[in-house]
Enzyme design. Structure first.
Site, PDB file in Angstrom:
ATOM      1  N   LYS A 219       7.367  11.216  -0.635  1.00  0.00           N
ATOM      2  CA  LYS A 219       6.612  10.565   0.760  1.00  0.00           C
ATOM      3  C   LYS A 219       7.745   9.875   1.394  1.00  0.00           C
ATOM      4  CE  LYS A 219       4.940   6.604   0.525  1.00  0.00           C
ATOM      5  NZ  LYS A 219       5.590   5.075   1.032  1.00  0.00           N
TER       6      LYS A 219
ATOM      7  N   THR B  64       6.157   0.686   2.033  1.00  0.00           N
ATOM      8  CA  THR B  64       7.295   1.319   2.577  1.00  0.00           C
ATOM      9  C   THR B  64       6.608   2.474   3.868  1.00  0.00           C
ATOM     10  OG1 THR B  64       8.655   1.330   0.594  1.00  0.00           O
ATOM     11  CG2 THR B  64       9.085   3.254   2.136  1.00  0.00           C
TER      12      THR B  64
ATOM     13  N   LYS C 276      14.845  -0.097   4.645  1.00  0.00           N
ATOM     14  CA  LYS C 276      14.261   0.557   3.501  1.00  0.00           C
ATOM     15  C   LYS C 276      14.414   2.252   3.252  1.00  0.00           C
ATOM     16  CE  LYS C 276      12.086   0.933  -0.561  1.00  0.00           C
ATOM     17  NZ  LYS C 276      10.912   0.417  -0.778  1.00  0.00           N
TER      18      LYS C 276
ATOM     19  N   LEU D 105       0.787  -1.233  -0.175  1.00  0.00           N
ATOM     20  CA  LEU D 105       0.176   0.015   0.006  1.00  0.00           C
ATOM     21  C   LEU D 105       0.877   1.264  -0.009  1.00  0.00           C
ATOM     22  CD1 LEU D 105      -2.565  -1.326   2.508  1.00  0.00           C
ATOM     23  CD2 LEU D 105      -2.890  -1.019   0.116  1.00  0.00           C
ATOM     24  N   PRO D 106       0.213   2.315  -0.252  1.00  0.00           N
ATOM     25  CA  PRO D 106       1.204   3.586  -0.893  1.00  0.00           C
ATOM     26  C   PRO D 106       1.829   4.120   0.413  1.00  0.00           C
ATOM     27  CG  PRO D 106      -1.067   3.996  -1.221  1.00  0.00           C
ATOM     28  CD  PRO D 106      -1.042   2.550  -1.114  1.00  0.00           C
TER      29      PRO D 106
END
Length: 288
Positions: free
Chosen positions: A239, A96, A171, A65-66
């Site tokens: 983001k 992420t 990450k 998911l974003p």
């Protein structure tokens, strides 16, 4: 094995498609928009009608998911999937997100009788399609043993980097270097043109120097052609740099260059480049 995949965007849809090639997997999918589900249903997946229905028989649930805000809503809202998962099932979040969010999600999942692993990926659209992603896994080793056959269907490398939250933490480091390397390359190439070198010469030479990040060779070819179709959207990079800055604040570690990078990607997003690939920072910096 009953596997559910939630979030079928640029990355998730391709990852889910590769899971269908694993004969040990019975795959159910769900996405807010129906089009990606239809394509996977044609390939053999079961199409769910809600988050709850998607997970009610699941042994393992993958999410891609974003943002943390979307994960929060999809997982923990009143109609979210966590409450509908069978006791003892495993949730693998490949989104992420910042590491503190992953650790909080793990605690809340465990309070509901679930297991949790954070497993974000290194790689963009083409590696997701080719099944050559690298998974950065945070969680217990025994969970990784369960997951490995599934991760091998979607990627070529799995790094177990520590306890829950450490996958998301690593990450952050990966994307910090990715964002800044792209900026340095774009700025340097633009200066090179002003110094009289041809764009073709710079696109050929700069990415192949020992000081250049390997991923830049592929990006240079796309920049040369003016092709900024999103492999990894610039708005996602912005983001992720916001999450990096938040994580650095929590760790009491200033990030001077990454904060500047965040501002530059933010300006490019405001200028209409958000849905382009993050390599479009070159076009933004080169505008007259």
């Amino acid at each position: 094995m009953n596997v559910t995949f939630i979030g079928l965007g640029i990355m998730g849809g391709r990852m889910a498609r590769n899971l269908l090639d694993n004969p040990a997997v019975s795959l159910t999918v769900f996405n807010r928009s129906p089009e990606p589900m239809a394509a996977l249903e044609s390939a053999g997946a079961t199409r769910a009608t809600s988050y709850a229905q998607a997970v009610e028989q699941a042994d393992i649930v993958f999410t891609m998911l974003p943002s943390p805000e979307v994960v929060e809503t999809v997982a923990f809202a009143e109609d979210g999937f966590v409450a509908a998962m069978p006791q003892g099932a495993l949730w693998v979040d490949c989104s992420t997100v910042n590491p503190s969010f992953s650790r909080d999600a793990a605690q809340r999942a465990q309070a509901s009788g679930l297991r949790f692993v954070d497993a974000p990926v290194a790689g963009t659209k083409q590696p997701a399609e080719d099944g050559t992603l690298t998974f950065l896994v945070g969680g217990e080793a025994r969970e990784l043993e369960t997951l490995e056959p599934l991760l091998e269907s979607m990627g070529r490398k799995t790094l177990h980097v520590g306890a829950v939250g450490q996958g998301s933490a690593f990450k952050m480091l990966v994307n910090a270097q990715l964002a800044q390397s792209m900026l340095v390359y774009a700025e340097t190439a633009l200066l090179g043109e002003k110094l009289g070198f041809s764009k073709d010469f710079l696109m050929d030479m700069l990415p192949n120097l020992p000081v250049s990040a390997p991923f830049l060779a592929g990006k240079a070819e796309l920049i040369r052609e003016g092709d900024y179709e999103a492999q990894f959207p610039l708005e996602w990079m912005h983001k992720d740099l916001h999450l990096l800055e938040q994580t650095a604040h929590e760790a009491d570690q200033p990030l001077y260059l990454a904060s500047l990078a965040k501002s530059l990607y933010g300006s490019a997003k405001q200028a209409g480049r958000g849905r382009d690939d993050f390599s479009a920072i070159h076009a933004f910096l080169g505008r007259e």
